[in-house]
Design an enzyme around this catalytic site. Structure first.
Site, mmCIF file in Angstrom:
data_model
loop_
_atom_site.group_PDB
_atom_site.id
_atom_site.type_symbol
_atom_site.label_atom_id
_atom_site.label_comp_id
_atom_site.label_asym_id
_atom_site.label_seq_id
_atom_site.Cartn_x
_atom_site.Cartn_y
_atom_site.Cartn_z
ATOM 1 C CB VAL A 169 3.566 -0.460 3.668
ATOM 2 C CG1 VAL A 169 3.848 -1.687 4.533
ATOM 3 C CG2 VAL A 169 3.413 0.765 4.541
ATOM 4 N N GLY A 197 0.823 -1.202 0.000
ATOM 5 C CA GLY A 197 0.000 0.000 0.000
ATOM 6 C C GLY A 197 0.851 1.242 0.000
ATOM 7 C CD GLU A 198 2.415 3.812 -3.985
ATOM 8 O OE1 GLU A 198 1.578 3.545 -4.883
ATOM 9 O OE2 GLU A 198 3.427 4.511 -4.159
ATOM 10 N N GLY A 199 0.720 5.680 0.902
ATOM 11 C CA GLY A 199 0.028 6.761 1.583
ATOM 12 C C GLY A 199 0.823 8.031 1.499
ATOM 13 N N GLY A 200 0.385 9.032 2.269
ATOM 14 C CA GLY A 200 1.042 10.331 2.208
ATOM 15 C C GLY A 200 2.464 10.300 2.707
ATOM 16 C CG MET A 201 3.511 9.661 6.680
ATOM 17 S SD MET A 201 4.710 10.907 7.166
ATOM 18 C CE MET A 201 5.882 9.910 8.072
ATOM 19 N N GLY A 202 4.545 7.566 2.571
ATOM 20 C CA GLY A 202 5.431 6.710 1.792
ATOM 21 C C GLY A 202 4.708 5.465 1.338
ATOM 22 C CE LYS A 239 4.622 4.625 7.227
ATOM 23 N NZ LYS A 239 3.732 4.979 8.347
ATOM 24 C CG ASP A 285 -3.690 10.709 13.065
ATOM 25 O OD1 ASP A 285 -3.036 10.370 12.070
ATOM 26 O OD2 ASP A 285 -4.830 11.208 12.992
#
Length: 893
Positions: free
Chosen positions: A26, A19-24, A41, A134
């Site tokens: 995985v 998966g991908e997100g705003g931080m980077g 990650k 969070d």
């Protein structure tokens, strides 16, 4: 740049993108050294300007890495390969809570189960000083085996405790007041306002998540982020009962409490929250709350009878009446068929009735064991307090001691199947243990304060006790007929086995001991630096600790029949004591929890438990100036008095048990006002003469709490201050009792402006009750205790030698001086009733002033402290009471 399959990142070989997100991103990867699958990650497209991203990335690794709990993601490694920062963690398989909620509301029982795991993980993080900040469904992972994992501590706030002992602490720059961090919809009101946050912000987020699980929609969801933030500050979520009427009321109340706008009104820590969820999740509570209807639960537990076909009902009922009802229901379709003879119908009916009767008998004799139910059989019904209880060797006879109806304790003999019991006719005695030859070890004339008495032996059949040893606290029999004891000598506590041979000596209090069934070890409970620890002592060796963390008390100890576990009742929070099992390797598990305060006395070879359940109460009695009658001004469950204002119109007290929560609570009550004022957390010791400040302590810290407008101020002095304080007339300095590592006390003078401490008395004075000292009206001397438990006069500046206070007797403690300093009020905190005496030190004269006893003496074991004003125009005191009953529990595992 994305990583390709087979690429190496340090020792980790990349497999697939997860998966991908705003931080980077995985990735699934293989640790080439250990051969295990892991999650990696990474930060993607890192530039020199990405300082905050890098800081958050490192923060997440360090915050998560210092935590070790089944409900928190486990971090294996952190590194940087060719400019690519990465974190290596355990590989999770399952789905996020967001994925689960997207499919619809979570059933109440499942929501409680998941919520309990989340709360337990938060409690572990909070105890390490980590606030998540969070928490949201996207950051909660549900594994395939039913475990919950809390993820993403990227914007966690770490307090000073987080790094204690492990290097410097750290905190992101963006955690300064005024900065808003979090996810809209799950932020607490204090986060929205940009205030400094603490653990209670996570509890608010937890409430929003629990609401969403139960209702299938967000607690705060509006058309824009600004509107959502405004709703968090000003609006309440729609009632759960309206959205999901099947959700139990108790669960809705719990959710509402988490979502309180004022953080002071929420659960004050995650441990308390977890305790309440655990109570809801227990079998009895779940049924009582409507989370699992009883009939449905029974059906789930009971399999169909052997030989049952699809046309014959499974026998699952717990009562013959229900069995007959189901038999009649099963016959209804048969009656409607044509051509069925009356004889056949009669036969079918008889067979159904016989089957129902057999099923009811089978369940009564075997069903409870199969279902794993716990049964509690109550043995006592009189008003008073249990003092001790043991199974006799046959496992059916029970010997117990109790103080009923305000009378001294007696020893009783009964049977586990009947509430009937006979007295052995031994006055003022408490049962400690029973040998294999049915000889009792009893304690005679136990002192109400020190708890010490005279150990004696007496046959179970009755007779005159034969005294064995003095100054004994506890005892237990060995299989060979010898005794192990706890004895107090010269302020030190000893475990002797056999009597006279010291196995262990400590300055700290030991309140229980038991010999293991195999005769190899002694288990005991020791109060060590504010904690109750479970120790085991192999005969002839040094002791070792197998369990700790009972910060709110532990008492009641027994070995399991196989000598592999020690069972103990204790509490690590503001909740009442519960029953735990501790292995010799230190693994601890919860066995059972009740709504009252539980205490374990014994375990039989068959596994039955002998325990009491009840509720301790500290009644607070107060007579304001100008009135002739006392008022009961108790607030919650344990209202402990610590000071009274010179004019008698204000009293200071603390709530230190379940009502006060894990951090305790300080209250001020003014005469004529219906409710007290909560000043803050901690333990309030003394109210300044000008009425503006309360000197309080929490752990090793002293704090000044304002009684009106103003901010609390922590004093830069440290120590163990748990025996009260008394201000000098200047409202600047105070005398405070400091506990010493060797178990003794000394009086210290604290200057609240200079923030200095200076000794007033020698070390090692007696300090065994709340505030055993009184400052003179001119503030130049203090009447305190000596090591010999007598009263002496100490000069505040240390310029004179201590002087004995004539007229006082050993064991009496000072309360207050008269305004002219000619008289001193004293009392004995071990006496019932409590007698206050006015003494004149110049002549040694003694004059009884007032006797204190509550109208209902049942269960009252102490009247202390007693506080009066200098003019004797007002007073207040505590009557400490325990009302409990004895039970035999079967089915505990």
């Amino acid at each position: 740049m994305p990583l390709t399959e087979g690429a190496l990142l340090g020792p980790y070989r990349i497999a697939t993108l997860l998966g991908e997100g705003g931080m980077g991103a995985v990735y699934r990867a293989k640790d080439t050294r250990l051969g295990r699958d892991v999650a990696v990650k990474i930060l993607t497209a890192v530039t020199m300007d990405d300082r905050e991203r890098l800081t958050r990335f490192v923060q997440e690794a360090r915050a998560t890495g210092m935590l070790n709990h089944p409900n928190l993601l486990t971090i294996y490694d952190i590194g940087n390969a060719s400019g690519t920062p990465f974190i290596v963690s355990e590989l999770l398989e399952g789905e996020t809570l967001r994925d689960r909620i997207n499919r619809g509301p979570v059933p109440a029982r499942k929501a409680v189960e998941l919520g309990l795991q989340i709360a337990s993980g938060l409690a572990a993080a909070h105890e390490k000083g980590v606030v998540h900040r969070d928490l949201k469904p996207e950051n909660i992972f549900l594994t395939r085996d039913g475990r919950v994992k809390i993820l993403d501590f990227g914007i966690a706030k770490l307090s000073a405790r987080a790094g204690a002992g492990d290097g410097p602490t750290f905190q992101m720059a963006a955690t300064e007041p005024g900065m808003v961090l979090g996810t809209v919809g799950y932020m607490s009101p204090e986060q929205v306002r940009g205030e400094v946050v603490d653990y209670r912000s996570d509890i608010f987020a937890f409430g929003a998540i629990l609401y969403e699980m139960l209702c299938g929609k967000r607690a705060f969801s509006r058309n824009s982020s600004i509107e959502t933030l405004s709703a968090i500050l000003k609006e309440e979520p729609e009632d759960i009962a309206v959205v999901m009427p099947t959700v139990p009321t108790a669960l809705e109340r719990l959710t509402r409490r988490c979502l309180e706008k004022d953080r002071e009104q929420r659960f004050q820590n995650a441990r308390d929250l977890a305790f309440n969820l655990e109570t809801l999740s227990s079998a009895n509570s779940m049924t009582a709350s409507g989370i699992a209807p009883a009939a449905h639960t029974a059906t789930q537990r009971r399999p169909a009878m052997t030989g049952a076909t699809s046309s014959s009902p499974a026998i699952t009922s717990a009562t013959p009446q229900t069995m007959q009802t189901r038999a009649r229901t099963a016959l209804q379709p048969v009656k409607r068929r044509r051509g069925v003879s009356p004889l056949l119908m009669a036969l079918l009916f008889l067979v159904s009735i016989a089957g129902a009767a057999w099923g009811g008998w089978w369940y009564a004799n075997h069903g409870r064991e199969q279902a794993g139910d716990v049964a509690f059989n109550r043995l006592t019904f009189r008003r008073g307090t249990l003092r001790g209880a043991r199974f006799a060797p046959d496992g059916d006879t029970i010997v117990y001691s109790a103080a009923w109806d305000g009378q001294p304790p007696e020893v009783f003999v009964g049977n586990r199947n009947s509430p009937e019991a006979r007295t052995l006719g031994i006055p003022d005695a408490e049962v400690l243990a029973i040998s294999k030859s049915t000889e009792l070890a009893v304690l005679l004339h136990r002192d109400r304060f020190s708890n010490l008495g005279t150990l004696a032996r007496v046959p179970l059949a009755g007779g005159t006790p034969r005294e064995v040893a003095n100054d004994v606290l506890q005892a237990d029999w060995a299989s060979d007929g010898s005794l192990a004891i706890i004895r107090q000598t010269q302020g030190r506590n000893r475990i002797e086995y056999p009597i006279g041979r010291v196995q262990y000596e400590t300055p700290h209090y030991i309140n229980d001991l038991r010999l293991s069934p195999d005769g190899k070890r002694i288990a005991f409970i020791e109060q060590l630096r504010g904690q109750f620890v479970i120790g085991t002592l192999e005969i002839g060796h040094q002791p070792s600790t197998i369990g700790s963390g009972w910060s709110r008390g532990a008492s009641g100890l027994a070995w399991s029949p196989d000598s592999r576990e020690v069972w103990v009742t204790g509490s690590d929070s503001g909740g009442p004591p519960a029953l735990y099992a501790v292995t010799l390797d230190g693994d601890t598990r919860l066995v059972n929890r009740l709504t009252g305060a539980m205490k374990l006395y014994d375990l039989s070879p068959a596994g039955r438990a002998l325990l009491s359940n009840g509720m301790p109460r500290a009644a607070l009695l107060y007579q304001p100036p100008g009135e002739a009658t006392e008022r009961d001004v108790s607030w919650l469950d344990w209202s402990i008095l610590t000071d009274i204002a010179p004019d008698g119109r204000t009293i200071l007290f603390n709530e230190t048990r379940e009502g006060g929560g894990a951090r305790n609570a300080v209250f001020l009550r003014r005469a004529g006002e219906a409710t007290p004022i909560r000043l803050g957390d901690g333990f309030g010791d003394a109210l300044s003469p000008d009425g503006k400040w309360v000197l309080a302590h929490a752990g090793a810290k002293l704090t000044l709490l304002p009684t009106g407008p103003g901010e609390a101020r922590e004093l830069k002095v440290a120590g163990a201050f748990d025996n009260g304080a008394a201000w000098l007339p200047d409202s600047r300095r105070a005398v405070i009792a400091g506990a010493l590592p060797n178990g003794g006390y000394r009086l210290l003078l604290v200057d609240t402006l200079d923030e200095t401490l200076r000794p007033v008395t020698p070390e090692g004075i007696w300090g065994g009750t709340m505030r055993p000292f009184a400052v003179s009206p001119d503030g130049r001397s203090v009447a305190g205790m000596t090591a010999q438990e007598t009263i002496a006069l100490y000069s505040i500046d240390g310029s004179a030698q201590p002087l004995p206070v004539h007229g006082s007797e050993k064991g009496e403690v000072p309360i207050a001086w008269s305004p002219d300093a000619q008289s001193l009020f004293v009392y004995r905190p071990t006496a019932l009733p409590a007698q206050v005496v006015r003494i004149t030190p110049a002549t040694g004269a003694r004059e009884p002033w007032k006797q204190f006893t509550p109208p209902d003496p049942a269960g009252v074991y102490k009247i202390a402290p007693v506080l009066i004003t200098p003019d004797a125009g007002a007073y207040a005191y505590n009557a400490l009471r325990v009302l409990n009953d004895l039970y035999v529990a079967e089915g505990l595992r």
